[in-house]
Design an enzyme around this catalytic site. Structure first.
Site, mmCIF file in Angstrom:
data_model
loop_
_atom_site.group_PDB
_atom_site.id
_atom_site.type_symbol
_atom_site.label_atom_id
_atom_site.label_comp_id
_atom_site.label_asym_id
_atom_site.label_seq_id
_atom_site.Cartn_x
_atom_site.Cartn_y
_atom_site.Cartn_z
ATOM 1 N N ALA A 17 41.219 3.754 34.604
ATOM 2 C CA ALA A 17 41.703 3.502 35.513
ATOM 3 C C ALA A 17 41.762 1.866 35.901
ATOM 4 O O ALA A 17 43.138 1.174 35.445
ATOM 5 C CB ALA A 17 41.566 3.752 37.395
ATOM 6 N N SER A 18 41.113 1.552 36.074
ATOM 7 C CA SER A 18 41.011 0.236 35.862
ATOM 8 C C SER A 18 41.446 -0.902 34.307
ATOM 9 O O SER A 18 41.794 -2.147 34.720
ATOM 10 C CB SER A 18 39.672 -0.621 36.060
ATOM 11 O OG SER A 18 38.444 -0.236 34.632
ATOM 12 N N LYS A 19 41.342 0.179 33.806
ATOM 13 C CA LYS A 19 41.834 -1.247 32.151
ATOM 14 C C LYS A 19 42.945 -0.604 31.564
ATOM 15 O O LYS A 19 43.672 -1.230 31.353
ATOM 16 C CB LYS A 19 40.467 -0.645 30.811
ATOM 17 C CG LYS A 19 39.118 -0.560 31.248
ATOM 18 C CD LYS A 19 38.635 -2.332 31.356
ATOM 19 C CE LYS A 19 37.982 -3.173 31.136
ATOM 20 N NZ LYS A 19 37.203 -4.105 30.992
ATOM 21 N N SER A 46 39.631 -1.736 26.774
ATOM 22 C CA SER A 46 39.442 -1.338 26.280
ATOM 23 C C SER A 46 39.871 0.617 26.057
ATOM 24 O O SER A 46 41.282 0.174 26.213
ATOM 25 C CB SER A 46 38.167 -0.938 27.709
ATOM 26 O OG SER A 46 37.400 0.567 26.590
ATOM 27 N N TYR A 77 36.764 3.250 35.405
ATOM 28 C CA TYR A 77 36.743 2.367 34.336
ATOM 29 C C TYR A 77 37.584 2.018 33.567
ATOM 30 O O TYR A 77 38.553 1.720 33.581
ATOM 31 C CB TYR A 77 35.910 2.594 33.502
ATOM 32 C CG TYR A 77 35.839 2.300 32.152
ATOM 33 C CD1 TYR A 77 34.509 0.454 32.173
ATOM 34 C CD2 TYR A 77 35.824 2.332 30.868
ATOM 35 C CE1 TYR A 77 35.099 -0.642 31.317
ATOM 36 C CE2 TYR A 77 36.388 1.355 30.375
ATOM 37 C CZ TYR A 77 35.575 0.167 30.241
ATOM 38 O OH TYR A 77 35.039 -1.045 29.306
#
Length: 268
Positions: free
Chosen positions: A154-156, A139, A152
């Site tokens: 952080a995860s991407k 993303s 979100y």
């Protein structure tokens, strides 16, 4: 890889949105496709719709290591190997850091990052043997931290960094590793995005009709895989955000805040 006829493709999170569009595009291209999701009903409907194609489905929660292992191993048994793995399964969130429960952040990280790690790790030997392709559906939030989407983002960021490390490790192997970053795309991801309590918010804060369709997004992703691009950032707004954040980060902070907030409230 321009021709996917007979290629063995795994797409996680293929029961809805971009994942479903990817599954259908690969099937149309003549690939053998394995996909997973958490909804047995949606997977059944997908199977019925493509009953004349090579489609293998399984109910999977990518947060669970053993679920991912069973799914990847079943796909390899079914098709004899893996040529392309698309780590698409993902979940979003919409809540300010100050208000967000820690379990919400853990859930987002478990789905987006650990789901990618588990499925890639279990498919890796077969992909290396076939000099295949590993894809992460990331993303713009993986390049630029977005307010209300801290977990979100952080995860991407984690997905992008992990795949870049893997890509570098595998340079001599013939395996291609890439990550693709859609902008805002019409899908169910915002309706099921987690709120501060970790429950689906049930609505989209954006005008879905003005966004890129899941089908157009899938078309661009499949084309990028065929051309073995390093990365793909979609939409003018997405590329503008990435480059502005690199060149003028202070200005990017102000513009991103202005986009997401109105009168001090998170509106997008």
């Amino acid at each position: 890889m321009d021709d996917f006829q007979g290629k063995r493709v795994i797409v996680t999170g293929g029961s809805d949105g971009i994942g479903k569009a990817l599954v259908e595009r690969f099937l149309e291209a003549g690939a053998y496709v394995a996909t997973c999701g958490r909804s047995a009903d949606k997977l059944y409907q997908l199977q019925v719709r493509h009953s004349n194609k090579f489609l293998h489905t399984m109910v999977v929660d990518v947060r669970k290591e053993e679920d991912c292992r069973r799914f990847i191993e079943s796909a390899i048994r079914e098709f004899g190997g893996v040529d392309v793995l698309v780590n698409n399964a993902g979940i979003s969130m919409r809540a300010l850091v100050q208000e967000t429960e820690l379990d919400t952040l853990r859930t987002v990280m478990d789905v987006n990052f650990w789901g990618t790690v588990y499925c890639t790790k279990f498919a890796l030997d077969s992909i290396i043997a076939n000099k295949g392709v590993i894809v992460g559906v990331s993303s713009i939030a993986g390049y630029r931290g977005l307010p209300g989407r801290s977990g979100y983002s952080a995860s991407k960021f984690a997905v992008n960094g992990w795949l870049e490390a893997l890509k570098t490790e595998l340079l001599p192997s013939g395996v291609h590793v890439m990550w693709v970053c859609p902008g805002f795309t019409t899908s169910n991801i915002r309706n099921v995005a987690l709120n501060k309590k970790g429950a689906p918010q049930g609505e989209s804060p954006l005008e879905e009709g003005k966004l890129m369709s899941a089908e157009e997004c899938a078309k661009q992703i499949v084309k990028a895989i065929g051309h073995r691009k390093r990365t793909l950032v979609m939409t003018f707004q997405g590329n503008e955000t990435v480059w502005l954040n690199k060149l003028l980060p202070g200005l990017a902070d102000k513009l991103v805040h202005k986009f997401f907030f109105k009168k001090g409230e998170l509106v997008k």
